[in-house]
Design a protein around this motif. Structure first.
Motif, PDB file in Angstrom:
ATOM      1  N   ASP A   1      -3.832   2.387  -4.452  1.00 54.09           N
ATOM      2  CA  ASP A   1      -2.500   1.941  -4.055  1.00 54.09           C
ATOM      3  C   ASP A   1      -1.695   1.361  -5.206  1.00 54.09           C
ATOM      4  O   ASP A   1      -0.464   1.390  -5.179  1.00 54.09           O
ATOM      5  CB  ASP A   1      -2.601   0.920  -2.919  1.00 54.09           C
ATOM      6  CG  ASP A   1      -3.055   1.573  -1.624  1.00 54.09           C
ATOM      7  OD1 ASP A   1      -2.353   2.480  -1.147  1.00 54.09           O
ATOM      8  OD2 ASP A   1      -4.102   1.177  -1.093  1.00 54.09           O
TER       9      ASP A   1
ATOM     10  N   THR B   1       0.835  -1.195   0.000  1.00 50.88           N
ATOM     11  CA  THR B   1       0.000   0.000   0.000  1.00 50.88           C
ATOM     12  C   THR B   1       0.874   1.252   0.000  1.00 50.88           C
ATOM     13  O   THR B   1       2.051   1.196   0.366  1.00 50.88           O
ATOM     14  CB  THR B   1      -0.926   0.033   1.226  1.00 50.88           C
ATOM     15  OG1 THR B   1      -0.127   0.081   2.421  1.00 50.88           O
ATOM     16  CG2 THR B   1      -1.823  -1.199   1.256  1.00 50.88           C
TER      17      THR B   1
ATOM     18  N   SER C   1      -1.967   4.971   4.368  1.00 44.02           N
ATOM     19  CA  SER C   1      -2.316   4.284   5.610  1.00 44.02           C
ATOM     20  C   SER C   1      -3.736   4.637   6.046  1.00 44.02           C
ATOM     21  O   SER C   1      -4.315   5.630   5.607  1.00 44.02           O
ATOM     22  CB  SER C   1      -1.328   4.664   6.720  1.00 44.02           C
ATOM     23  OG  SER C   1      -0.001   4.352   6.349  1.00 44.02           O
ATOM     24  N   ASP C   2      -4.265   3.809   6.944  1.00 48.89           N
ATOM     25  CA  ASP C   2      -5.598   4.070   7.480  1.00 48.89           C
ATOM     26  C   ASP C   2      -5.599   5.287   8.401  1.00 48.89           C
ATOM     27  O   ASP C   2      -6.605   5.991   8.516  1.00 48.89           O
ATOM     28  CB  ASP C   2      -6.105   2.850   8.242  1.00 48.89           C
ATOM     29  CG  ASP C   2      -6.391   1.676   7.315  1.00 48.89           C
ATOM     30  OD1 ASP C   2      -6.512   1.908   6.096  1.00 48.89           O
ATOM     31  OD2 ASP C   2      -6.467   0.534   7.801  1.00 48.89           O
TER      32      ASP C   2
ATOM     33  N   HIS D   1       3.767   6.039   2.122  1.00 50.23           N
ATOM     34  CA  HIS D   1       3.574   6.285   3.553  1.00 50.23           C
ATOM     35  C   HIS D   1       4.477   7.377   4.119  1.00 50.23           C
ATOM     36  O   HIS D   1       4.434   7.638   5.325  1.00 50.23           O
ATOM     37  CB  HIS D   1       3.789   4.998   4.365  1.00 50.23           C
ATOM     38  CG  HIS D   1       2.942   3.852   3.935  1.00 50.23           C
ATOM     39  ND1 HIS D   1       1.587   3.779   4.185  1.00 50.23           N
ATOM     40  CD2 HIS D   1       3.262   2.723   3.239  1.00 50.23           C
ATOM     41  CE1 HIS D   1       1.108   2.653   3.676  1.00 50.23           C
ATOM     42  NE2 HIS D   1       2.102   2.001   3.089  1.00 50.23           N
TER      43      HIS D   1
ATOM     44  N   GLN E   1      -9.417   7.793   9.370  1.00 54.22           N
ATOM     45  CA  GLN E   1      -9.629   6.544   8.660  1.00 54.22           C
ATOM     46  C   GLN E   1      -9.153   6.738   7.226  1.00 54.22           C
ATOM     47  O   GLN E   1      -8.788   7.839   6.835  1.00 54.22           O
ATOM     48  CB  GLN E   1     -11.079   6.081   8.715  1.00 54.22           C
ATOM     49  CG  GLN E   1     -12.083   7.036   8.116  1.00 54.22           C
ATOM     50  CD  GLN E   1     -13.458   6.400   8.055  1.00 54.22           C
ATOM     51  OE1 GLN E   1     -13.778   5.736   7.071  1.00 54.22           O
ATOM     52  NE2 GLN E   1     -14.268   6.584   9.099  1.00 54.22           N
ATOM     53  N   ARG E   2      -9.116   5.674   6.463  1.00 51.56           N
ATOM     54  CA  ARG E   2      -8.461   5.687   5.155  1.00 51.56           C
ATOM     55  C   ARG E   2      -9.026   6.741   4.201  1.00 51.56           C
ATOM     56  O   ARG E   2      -8.278   7.338   3.417  1.00 51.56           O
ATOM     57  CB  ARG E   2      -8.580   4.287   4.529  1.00 51.56           C
ATOM     58  CG  ARG E   2      -7.842   4.115   3.214  1.00 51.56           C
ATOM     59  CD  ARG E   2      -7.868   2.649   2.809  1.00 51.56           C
ATOM     60  NE  ARG E   2      -7.289   2.446   1.510  1.00 51.56           N
ATOM     61  CZ  ARG E   2      -5.984   2.368   1.263  1.00 51.56           C
ATOM     62  NH1 ARG E   2      -5.127   2.514   2.251  1.00 51.56           N
ATOM     63  NH2 ARG E   2      -5.530   2.161   0.043  1.00 51.56           N
ATOM     64  N   ASN E   3     -10.316   7.004   4.273  1.00 50.29           N
ATOM     65  CA  ASN E   3     -10.962   7.868   3.281  1.00 50.29           C
ATOM     66  C   ASN E   3     -11.411   9.229   3.797  1.00 50.29           C
ATOM     67  O   ASN E   3     -11.828  10.071   3.004  1.00 50.29           O
ATOM     68  CB  ASN E   3     -12.186   7.142   2.688  1.00 50.29           C
ATOM     69  CG  ASN E   3     -11.817   5.812   2.052  1.00 50.29           C
ATOM     70  OD1 ASN E   3     -12.121   4.759   2.602  1.00 50.29           O
ATOM     71  ND2 ASN E   3     -11.142   5.861   0.928  1.00 50.29           N
TER      72      ASN E   3
END
Length: 200
Positions: free
Chosen positions: A128, A39, A42-43, A165, A81-83
């Motif tokens: 990703d 990925t 990150s979340d 990241h 959170q991721r989004n």
């Protein structure tokens, strides 16, 4: 004698068969491992931005500034959170006065510095496989050029992770609404930002 040979042969075949069966069983139960996909996003992320900004005035209609205002700023974002994330930023723009509220004929300098402090809700869609994340955002804030007033904005952009990241670059555009300052209705303008992003 024949009986002894026969017994030995049968025993040897039995031992060989057991060994082969054990080898087959061992092979059939060999463990397999699943490799997790790599990925770039990150979340949970804390981000620090630095950027340049251009905001576009229009001489054909009334606005806060004329021509193009140039500047830059810094920002802080947190994705819980991721989004979905929240962002806050400060930006400073050097611009020509529009004439609203200013006596340009008697002024030795028709330039002003516009101070911006804004906050946004950010929605992003990380891809990703190519380390790219398109995003949209909406928010509001405060601006000052000697007088203070509130603003609202909506925008969209694209981020690319140079180092997954860790490091990214981004570009976005936004429309800013300033309301009815100086009793004029058309005080809105477009802006473009481009910058670097450090991720923690």
């Amino acid at each position: 004698m024949m009986k002894t040979l026969t017994t030995s042969l049968v025993a040897s075949l039995a031992v060989l068969g057991t060994a082969l069966a054990g080898e087959t069983t061992a092979k059939s139960y060999k463990a397999t491992t699943t490799v997790a996909p790599e990925t770039c996003f990150s979340d949970h992320e804390l981000q620090i931005d630095t950027f340049g900004q251009a905001s576009f005035g229009d001489n054909s209609k009334i606005g806060v500034f004329r021509d193009t205002a140039w500047g830059g700023g810094v920002g802080l974002n947190y994705f819980f959170q991721r989004n979905i994330g929240l962002g806050i930023e400060g930006a400073w723009l050097s611009a020509k006065h529009s004439g609203l509220g200013h006596d340009l004929a008697n002024s030795r300098d028709d330039r002003t510095v516009i101070h911006n402090l804004t906050g946004s809700i950010i929605l992003r869609l990380p891809l990703d496989s190519v380390c790219v994340a398109p995003y949209v955002y909406v928010g509001g804030g405060w601006q000052d050029d000697g007088s203070s007033w509130a603003s609202g904005h909506v925008g969209a952009g694209l981020e690319y992770r140079i180092v997954p990241h860790k490091v990214g670059i981004f570009v976005d555009g936004r429309w800013t609404y300033l309301g009815d300052r100086f009793q004029e209705s058309d005080l809105n303008f477009w802006s473009v930002r481009a910058g670097f992003r450090l991720v923690f």
